[in-house]
Design a protein around this motif. Structure first.
Motif, PDB file in Angstrom:
ATOM      1  N   PHE A 185      50.915  42.146  46.752  1.00 53.16           N
ATOM      2  CA  PHE A 185      49.735  42.617  47.524  1.00 53.16           C
ATOM      3  C   PHE A 185      49.117  44.042  47.497  1.00 53.16           C
ATOM      4  CE2 PHE A 185      49.030  37.921  47.069  1.00 53.16           C
ATOM      5  CZ  PHE A 185      47.684  37.918  46.846  1.00 53.16           C
ATOM      6  N   THR A 186      49.278  45.156  47.770  1.00 55.42           N
ATOM      7  CA  THR A 186      49.114  46.370  47.766  1.00 55.42           C
ATOM      8  C   THR A 186      48.368  46.822  48.353  1.00 55.42           C
ATOM      9  OG1 THR A 186      48.692  46.931  45.927  1.00 55.42           O
ATOM     10  CG2 THR A 186      50.793  47.004  45.810  1.00 55.42           C
ATOM     11  N   GLY A 187      46.387  46.269  48.916  1.00 51.97           N
ATOM     12  CA  GLY A 187      45.530  46.198  49.001  1.00 51.97           C
ATOM     13  C   GLY A 187      44.366  45.138  49.088  1.00 51.97           C
ATOM     14  N   TYR A 188      43.679  44.456  50.418  1.00 53.02           N
ATOM     15  CA  TYR A 188      42.463  44.287  50.135  1.00 53.02           C
ATOM     16  C   TYR A 188      41.744  44.847  51.139  1.00 53.02           C
ATOM     17  CZ  TYR A 188      43.822  42.890  55.222  1.00 53.02           C
ATOM     18  OH  TYR A 188      44.311  43.446  56.381  1.00 53.02           O
ATOM     19  N   ASP A 189      40.226  44.307  50.850  1.00 55.73           N
ATOM     20  CA  ASP A 189      38.949  44.613  51.508  1.00 55.73           C
ATOM     21  C   ASP A 189      38.190  43.043  51.335  1.00 55.73           C
ATOM     22  OD1 ASP A 189      37.849  44.855  49.155  1.00 55.73           O
ATOM     23  OD2 ASP A 189      38.054  47.073  48.862  1.00 55.73           O
ATOM     24  N   ASP A 190      37.102  43.804  51.589  1.00 60.92           N
ATOM     25  CA  ASP A 190      36.096  42.543  52.002  1.00 60.92           C
ATOM     26  C   ASP A 190      35.512  41.472  50.150  1.00 60.92           C
ATOM     27  OD1 ASP A 190      35.891  42.489  54.937  1.00 60.92           O
ATOM     28  OD2 ASP A 190      34.549  43.765  55.119  1.00 60.92           O
ATOM     29  N   SER A 191      36.051  42.348  49.367  1.00 61.07           N
ATOM     30  CA  SER A 191      35.245  41.940  48.888  1.00 61.07           C
ATOM     31  C   SER A 191      36.951  41.569  46.743  1.00 61.07           C
ATOM     32  CB  SER A 191      34.426  42.927  47.134  1.00 61.07           C
ATOM     33  OG  SER A 191      34.851  44.036  47.447  1.00 61.07           O
ATOM     34  N   GLY A 192      37.814  42.214  48.038  1.00 56.28           N
ATOM     35  CA  GLY A 192      39.208  41.516  46.751  1.00 56.28           C
ATOM     36  C   GLY A 192      40.460  41.632  47.358  1.00 56.28           C
ATOM     37  N   VAL A 193      41.096  41.684  45.918  1.00 59.49           N
ATOM     38  CA  VAL A 193      42.538  42.187  46.752  1.00 59.49           C
ATOM     39  C   VAL A 193      43.054  42.991  45.270  1.00 59.49           C
ATOM     40  CG1 VAL A 193      42.965  39.987  47.617  1.00 59.49           C
ATOM     41  CG2 VAL A 193      43.295  40.056  45.346  1.00 59.49           C
ATOM     42  N   LYS A 194      43.766  43.937  45.816  1.00 63.73           N
ATOM     43  CA  LYS A 194      44.970  44.183  44.772  1.00 63.73           C
ATOM     44  C   LYS A 194      46.551  43.936  44.697  1.00 63.73           C
ATOM     45  CE  LYS A 194      43.028  49.754  45.267  1.00 63.73           C
ATOM     46  NZ  LYS A 194      43.547  50.919  45.377  1.00 63.73           N
ATOM     47  N   VAL A 195      46.930  43.932  43.694  1.00 65.95           N
ATOM     48  CA  VAL A 195      48.138  43.287  43.270  1.00 65.95           C
ATOM     49  C   VAL A 195      48.347  44.392  42.256  1.00 65.95           C
ATOM     50  CG1 VAL A 195      49.012  41.308  42.189  1.00 65.95           C
ATOM     51  CG2 VAL A 195      46.870  41.003  43.067  1.00 65.95           C
ATOM     52  N   ASN A 196      49.808  44.938  42.542  1.00 67.78           N
ATOM     53  CA  ASN A 196      50.421  45.925  41.911  1.00 67.78           C
ATOM     54  C   ASN A 196      49.034  47.297  42.026  1.00 67.78           C
ATOM     55  OD1 ASN A 196      52.461  44.415  42.125  1.00 67.78           O
ATOM     56  ND2 ASN A 196      52.558  43.858  40.303  1.00 67.78           N
ATOM     57  N   ASP A 197      47.933  47.477  43.192  1.00 71.53           N
ATOM     58  CA  ASP A 197      47.639  49.394  42.814  1.00 71.53           C
ATOM     59  C   ASP A 197      46.227  48.106  42.176  1.00 71.53           C
ATOM     60  OD1 ASP A 197      48.876  49.890  44.691  1.00 71.53           O
ATOM     61  OD2 ASP A 197      50.270  50.541  42.969  1.00 71.53           O
ATOM     62  N   GLU A 198      46.474  46.935  41.185  1.00 73.41           N
ATOM     63  CA  GLU A 198      44.949  46.936  39.753  1.00 73.41           C
ATOM     64  C   GLU A 198      44.324  45.704  40.748  1.00 73.41           C
ATOM     65  OE1 GLU A 198      44.319  44.052  36.069  1.00 73.41           O
ATOM     66  OE2 GLU A 198      45.947  44.635  36.925  1.00 73.41           O
ATOM     67  N   ARG A 199      43.589  45.975  40.803  1.00 73.73           N
ATOM     68  CA  ARG A 199      42.512  45.042  41.652  1.00 73.73           C
ATOM     69  C   ARG A 199      41.272  44.541  41.099  1.00 73.73           C
ATOM     70  NH1 ARG A 199      39.602  45.769  46.116  1.00 73.73           N
ATOM     71  NH2 ARG A 199      37.497  45.321  46.440  1.00 73.73           N
ATOM     72  N   PHE A 200      41.583  43.014  41.724  1.00 71.15           N
ATOM     73  CA  PHE A 200      41.271  42.011  41.745  1.00 71.15           C
ATOM     74  C   PHE A 200      39.732  41.529  42.169  1.00 71.15           C
ATOM     75  CE2 PHE A 200      45.167  41.828  39.720  1.00 71.15           C
ATOM     76  CZ  PHE A 200      44.843  41.858  38.738  1.00 71.15           C
ATOM     77  N   GLU A 201      38.180  41.125  42.106  1.00 80.76           N
ATOM     78  CA  GLU A 201      37.569  40.667  42.415  1.00 80.76           C
ATOM     79  C   GLU A 201      36.974  39.530  43.052  1.00 80.76           C
ATOM     80  OE1 GLU A 201      33.838  43.159  42.757  1.00 80.76           O
ATOM     81  OE2 GLU A 201      35.429  45.186  43.268  1.00 80.76           O
ATOM     82  N   GLY A 202      35.931  38.881  43.096  1.00 78.35           N
ATOM     83  CA  GLY A 202      36.637  37.232  43.178  1.00 78.35           C
ATOM     84  C   GLY A 202      37.523  36.519  44.088  1.00 78.35           C
ATOM     85  N   SER A 203      37.382  35.289  42.873  1.00 74.73           N
ATOM     86  CA  SER A 203      38.221  34.622  43.290  1.00 74.73           C
ATOM     87  C   SER A 203      39.918  34.380  42.596  1.00 74.73           C
ATOM     88  CB  SER A 203      38.259  32.717  43.525  1.00 74.73           C
ATOM     89  OG  SER A 203      36.694  32.454  44.275  1.00 74.73           O
ATOM     90  N   VAL A 204      40.758  34.044  43.223  1.00 73.40           N
ATOM     91  CA  VAL A 204      41.808  35.484  42.131  1.00 73.40           C
ATOM     92  C   VAL A 204      43.425  34.542  42.484  1.00 73.40           C
ATOM     93  CG1 VAL A 204      42.754  36.568  43.610  1.00 73.40           C
ATOM     94  CG2 VAL A 204      43.448  36.573  41.254  1.00 73.40           C
ATOM     95  N   MET A 205      44.109  33.866  41.852  1.00 77.75           N
ATOM     96  CA  MET A 205      45.400  32.817  41.454  1.00 77.75           C
ATOM     97  C   MET A 205      46.340  33.795  41.961  1.00 77.75           C
ATOM     98  SD  MET A 205      46.758  30.271  39.760  1.00 77.75           S
ATOM     99  CE  MET A 205      45.698  29.555  39.244  1.00 77.75           C
ATOM    100  N   VAL A 206      47.544  33.867  42.635  1.00 74.11           N
ATOM    101  CA  VAL A 206      48.688  34.919  41.947  1.00 74.11           C
ATOM    102  C   VAL A 206      49.957  34.127  42.815  1.00 74.11           C
ATOM    103  CG1 VAL A 206      49.844  37.179  43.507  1.00 74.11           C
ATOM    104  CG2 VAL A 206      47.496  36.879  43.446  1.00 74.11           C
ATOM    105  N   LEU A 207      50.290  34.398  41.625  1.00 76.63           N
ATOM    106  CA  LEU A 207      51.989  34.232  41.547  1.00 76.63           C
ATOM    107  C   LEU A 207      52.892  36.012  41.570  1.00 76.63           C
ATOM    108  CD1 LEU A 207      50.089  32.170  39.195  1.00 76.63           C
ATOM    109  CD2 LEU A 207      52.294  30.689  40.432  1.00 76.63           C
ATOM    110  N   PRO A 208      54.212  34.747  41.679  1.00 77.42           N
ATOM    111  CA  PRO A 208      55.252  36.105  41.855  1.00 77.42           C
ATOM    112  C   PRO A 208      55.447  36.802  40.775  1.00 77.42           C
ATOM    113  CG  PRO A 208      56.484  34.695  42.729  1.00 77.42           C
ATOM    114  CD  PRO A 208      54.863  33.933  42.810  1.00 77.42           C
ATOM    115  N   ASN A 209      54.423  36.560  39.734  1.00 75.79           N
ATOM    116  CA  ASN A 209      55.002  37.130  38.317  1.00 75.79           C
ATOM    117  C   ASN A 209      53.596  36.501  37.405  1.00 75.79           C
ATOM    118  OD1 ASN A 209      57.624  37.833  38.513  1.00 75.79           O
ATOM    119  ND2 ASN A 209      58.118  35.866  38.573  1.00 75.79           N
ATOM    120  N   GLU A 210      52.441  36.375  37.810  1.00 75.00           N
ATOM    121  CA  GLU A 210      51.815  35.652  36.921  1.00 75.00           C
ATOM    122  C   GLU A 210      50.299  36.224  38.007  1.00 75.00           C
ATOM    123  OE1 GLU A 210      50.894  32.239  35.040  1.00 75.00           O
ATOM    124  OE2 GLU A 210      53.543  31.822  35.043  1.00 75.00           O
TER     125      GLU A 210
END
Length: 122
Positions: free
Chosen positions: A14-39
């Motif tokens: 995770f490289t960032g977050y705010d009230d509407s989403g997160v960044k994983v490896n600097d890629e933004r994801f909004e809404g609900s998301v599942m993050v694993l170490p490689n997926e």
């Protein structure tokens, strides 16, 4: 909020977050998301109120040792019946705010733990 850490190749961080989403490896994801170490995957429930037992039972296929549930800016705790399928396999479930989830996931993934992060944003 932006997170600062060392970049590790071939591992999600995770490289960032705010009230509407997160960044994983600097890629933004909004809404609900599942993050694993490689997926990274979209996750069905759009809100905490929509969580169902099947949402958690489906996680068994990923064989996590720990599931982190990020519930936005405030911690909300799901009823234990919702994640009973995980508990029966001795898989821990820890609810926390999204900022804590991001920081905790990064540390556990770096330690090569089988951690799975679920982020809800609504």
């Amino acid at each position: 909020m932006k997170l600062h850490q060392s970049k590790i190749k071939n591992m999600n961080q995770f490289t960032g977050y705010d009230d509407s989403g997160v960044k994983v490896n600097d890629e933004r994801f909004e809404g609900s998301v599942m993050v694993l170490p490689n997926e990274v995957h979209a996750w069905r429930p759009a809100s905490f109120a929509e969580l169902q037992a099947d949402d958690f039972a489906a996680l068994l296929e990923f064989e996590p040792e720990l599931v982190l549930l990020g519930t936005g800016s405030k911690i909300q705790f799901p009823h234990p019946q919702l994640y009973a399928a995980l508990s029966s396999k001795l898989i821990g479930v820890d609810a926390m705010d999204t900022g804590a989830l991001c920081r905790t996931f990064n540390v556990l993934a770096f330690e090569d733990r089988r951690v799975l992060a679920l982020v809800l944003h609504s």
